[in-house]
Design a protein around this motif. Sequence first.
Motif, PDB file in Angstrom:
ATOM      1  N   LEU A   1       0.815  -1.215   0.000  1.00 25.04           N
ATOM      2  CA  LEU A   1       0.000   0.000   0.000  1.00 25.04           C
ATOM      3  C   LEU A   1       0.850   1.268   0.000  1.00 25.04           C
ATOM      4  O   LEU A   1       0.308   2.379  -0.039  1.00 25.04           O
ATOM      5  CB  LEU A   1      -0.950   0.016   1.205  1.00 25.04           C
ATOM      6  N   GLY A   2       2.158   1.107   0.048  1.00 22.49           N
ATOM      7  CA  GLY A   2       3.036   2.271  -0.005  1.00 22.49           C
ATOM      8  C   GLY A   2       2.932   3.173   1.200  1.00 22.49           C
ATOM      9  O   GLY A   2       2.991   4.402   1.067  1.00 22.49           O
ATOM     10  N   VAL A   3       2.820   2.596   2.408  1.00 25.96           N
ATOM     11  CA  VAL A   3       2.731   3.447   3.595  1.00 25.96           C
ATOM     12  C   VAL A   3       4.017   4.248   3.822  1.00 25.96           C
ATOM     13  O   VAL A   3       3.990   5.294   4.474  1.00 25.96           O
ATOM     14  CB  VAL A   3       2.377   2.631   4.866  1.00 25.96           C
ATOM     15  N   MET A   4       5.128   3.745   3.263  1.00 25.64           N
ATOM     16  CA  MET A   4       6.387   4.482   3.379  1.00 25.64           C
ATOM     17  C   MET A   4       6.574   5.473   2.230  1.00 25.64           C
ATOM     18  O   MET A   4       7.595   6.147   2.151  1.00 25.64           O
ATOM     19  CB  MET A   4       7.557   3.498   3.420  1.00 25.64           C
ATOM     20  N   ASP A   5       5.572   5.564   1.366  1.00 26.33           N
ATOM     21  CA  ASP A   5       5.653   6.446   0.204  1.00 26.33           C
ATOM     22  C   ASP A   5       4.462   7.391   0.206  1.00 26.33           C
ATOM     23  O   ASP A   5       3.683   7.436  -0.736  1.00 26.33           O
ATOM     24  CB  ASP A   5       5.677   5.616  -1.085  1.00 26.33           C
ATOM     25  N   LEU A   6       4.313   8.140   1.278  1.00 28.06           N
ATOM     26  CA  LEU A   6       3.242   9.135   1.354  1.00 28.06           C
ATOM     27  C   LEU A   6       3.721  10.424   2.010  1.00 28.06           C
ATOM     28  O   LEU A   6       3.441  11.510   1.527  1.00 28.06           O
ATOM     29  CB  LEU A   6       2.044   8.583   2.136  1.00 28.06           C
ATOM     30  N   THR A   7       4.483  10.300   3.085  1.00 31.72           N
ATOM     31  CA  THR A   7       4.910  11.473   3.852  1.00 31.72           C
ATOM     32  C   THR A   7       5.865  12.322   3.025  1.00 31.72           C
ATOM     33  O   THR A   7       6.876  11.832   2.518  1.00 31.72           O
ATOM     34  CB  THR A   7       5.592  11.044   5.156  1.00 31.72           C
ATOM     35  N   THR A   8       5.520  13.587   2.887  1.00 32.21           N
ATOM     36  CA  THR A   8       6.392  14.522   2.162  1.00 32.21           C
ATOM     37  C   THR A   8       7.100  15.494   3.093  1.00 32.21           C
ATOM     38  O   THR A   8       8.116  16.071   2.727  1.00 32.21           O
ATOM     39  CB  THR A   8       5.574  15.327   1.141  1.00 32.21           C
ATOM     40  N   HIS A   9       6.550  15.684   4.299  1.00 35.18           N
ATOM     41  CA  HIS A   9       7.127  16.644   5.233  1.00 35.18           C
ATOM     42  C   HIS A   9       7.177  16.013   6.621  1.00 35.18           C
ATOM     43  O   HIS A   9       6.154  15.577   7.149  1.00 35.18           O
ATOM     44  CB  HIS A   9       6.283  17.921   5.281  1.00 35.18           C
TER      45      HIS A   9
END
Length: 394
Positions: free
Chosen positions: A358-366
């Motif tokens: 689900l890409g939980v490590m690929d969402l936070t930008t800040h």
Amino acid sequence: MKALTWQGKRSVAVTEVPDPELREPTDAIVRITSTAICGSDLHLYEVLAPYLAKGDVLGHEPMGIVEQVGSAVTDLAVGDRVVVPFQISCGHCFMCERGLQTQCETTQVREKGMGAALFGYTSLYGSVPGGQAEYLRVPHADYGPIKVGKELPDERYLFLSDIVPTAWQAVQYAAVDEGGTLAVLGLGPVGQFAARIGRHLGHRVIAVEPVAERRAMAERYGVETVEGTGDVVDELLQRTDGRGPDAVVDAVGMEAHGGGGSAVAKAAQTAVGLLPDKLAQKAMETAGVDRLTAVETAIRAVRRGGTVSLSGVYGGEADPLPLLTMFDKQIQFRMGQCNVKRWVDDLLPLVEDPADPLGVMDLTTHRLPLDDAPEGYAAFQEKRDGCIKVVLQP
């Protein structure tokens, strides 16, 4: 302790507030290690001011380490690492036993006619201090917190507090048949996960989003995207043999941007914001104050006999909806705050999977310290600097 507090419309500040204490034998105190800014927090920042008081502690996406437990808490111990769901539920009432934790009869805010109490989310939901803070008092800790392992980083688990289960519920409510098409309106955090979950479950997903970097993020997961600056409904119809998608998830909610109706609602929101709180609350309960661009788009675009699944938050009691169209198209509607605990068993293996489907490590930008939370709110609200998700570390 330090906490992010509401000070007024578009005004939040990190201030010193009293440390939380155990009040009930079922309470726990959690030291927060990570906490996120949610898209629905922006409604507090912008629209729901009449239901807030200066100094209210915000935030409902926290996780951390248990520091204290009440005498009746048997499933948690000091030192446990937990994610705290955004709603407060008991686990044993009529509603909780049916997987409707957001309707928990033990914590329902009956004086406001609302469902279960929520952390950090206005007097409508109990004025419970939230989790954008160094510590959090967690009521019903014998049921609510989700125990997780200690090996993986916080961001593997943090979004179980709200946005991953919210997106999962939205897609489950959409009930797309095998081989069907799901449209997602809005690629903020919930929209991103709804689109990815749709793809994970084998559906064709078309997402509508005007911000380029948000479209690019979704495209990494095989999601088709539409810019949304033209006739969105026509584009969705063209891509689905003229019928429309089988289901549409509205992941935008009350502050959707769009045409004339949206402008009228924006004016109504502004006018309500100028009223004293009691009058403003009455206006929100008796007038149509939501910008309905997204839900109206969903109604027009979904195929006949299809489903509209609302995960975006709406706040007006008298919003005008096109009932003739809804009835004639035989549209099904599913909606509501997410029942987090209902979906944990489905989601925990996915967020712990080394492949991160689900890409939980690929969402936070800040990623910001708690002291910089006001800047995080401003960047998120203005969608600047590529801001899609802000995680705070107290």
